[in-house]
Scaffold this active site. Structure first.
Site, mmCIF file in Angstrom:
data_model
loop_
_atom_site.group_PDB
_atom_site.id
_atom_site.type_symbol
_atom_site.label_atom_id
_atom_site.label_comp_id
_atom_site.label_asym_id
_atom_site.label_seq_id
_atom_site.Cartn_x
_atom_site.Cartn_y
_atom_site.Cartn_z
ATOM 1 N N SER A 50 0.793 -1.230 0.000
ATOM 2 C CA SER A 50 0.000 0.000 0.000
ATOM 3 C C SER A 50 0.828 1.286 0.000
ATOM 4 O O SER A 50 0.321 2.332 -0.362
ATOM 5 C CB SER A 50 -0.971 0.017 1.179
ATOM 6 O OG SER A 50 -0.280 0.257 2.385
ATOM 7 N N LYS A 94 0.893 4.812 6.542
ATOM 8 C CA LYS A 94 0.072 5.565 5.588
ATOM 9 C C LYS A 94 0.610 6.990 5.477
ATOM 10 O O LYS A 94 1.504 7.389 6.213
ATOM 11 C CB LYS A 94 -1.404 5.625 6.034
ATOM 12 C CG LYS A 94 -2.084 4.275 6.130
ATOM 13 C CD LYS A 94 -2.224 3.596 4.799
ATOM 14 C CE LYS A 94 -2.842 2.212 4.955
ATOM 15 N NZ LYS A 94 -2.524 1.336 3.870
#
Length: 182
Positions: A50, A94
């Site tokens: 990700s 993230k």
């Protein structure tokens, strides 16, 4: 004879003081190392794709755990978050996209912050807006985060993650200790 005993006792006491100082210095070094490792910095292994191309599966990143005790997360910071999924807790890496009090929306592959296009270049066009297909208003302590690999990331766009609370921030990524697989 009396003088010899005095010198012996004096040398013995000096040696005991030196040993005491060494033991104290070693104990202080151990306590400082414990403090730094458990309070200031931590390593986290990246799992998944990700955050590619910034971080790859298997990369070990170093995080500054003190950063957000004294300042707030900034837009575009790479952060480690603590997420709960039922009875399990895991860390994830993230990027901060939107800040408290802002409104975020993804329209036609473009991120809009308070209606203004965000100046950030993902590797690919964003194909799924998820929850951000409609305006998402962030509360005073909420952040919107995304993975750099925007089309292969579970992030604030999905319901099981959603907006991130300030308390979920573990720290700011400030380096890679070990490279994983590319």
């Amino acid at each position: 004879m009396h003088m010899k005993n005095y010198r012996y006792i004096e040398r013995r006491n000096m040696m005991i003081r030196r040993i005491g100082l060494w033991v104290g210095e070693i104990a202080a070094a151990i306590l400082l190392a414990f403090f730094v490792i458990h309070v200031c910095v931590q390593t986290v292994t990246v799992h998944g794709e990700s955050m590619q191309p910034a971080y790859y599966d298997g990369d070990v990143v170093l995080i500054n755990k003190l950063q957000y005790r004294f300042s707030d997360p900034k837009r575009f910071d790479s952060v480690v978050l603590e997420l709960e999924n039922g009875s399990t807790t895991h860390y994830t890496v993230k990027r901060v996209i939107a800040l408290p009090g802002e409104t975020v929306q993804i329209s036609d592959g473009q991120i809009l912050i308070d209606g203004t296009p965000l100046d950030y270049d993902f590797e690919e066009e964003i194909l799924s807006a998820g929850l951000a297909a409609y305006s998402v208003e962030l509360d005073e302590n909420e952040y919107f985060v995304m993975g750099d690999n925007c089309n292969n990331s579970e992030d604030s766009r999905v319901a099981n993650i959603g907006n991130i609370k300030r308390t979920q921030f573990v720290g700011k990524v400030f380096g890679t200790v070990k490279k994983g697989k590319k």
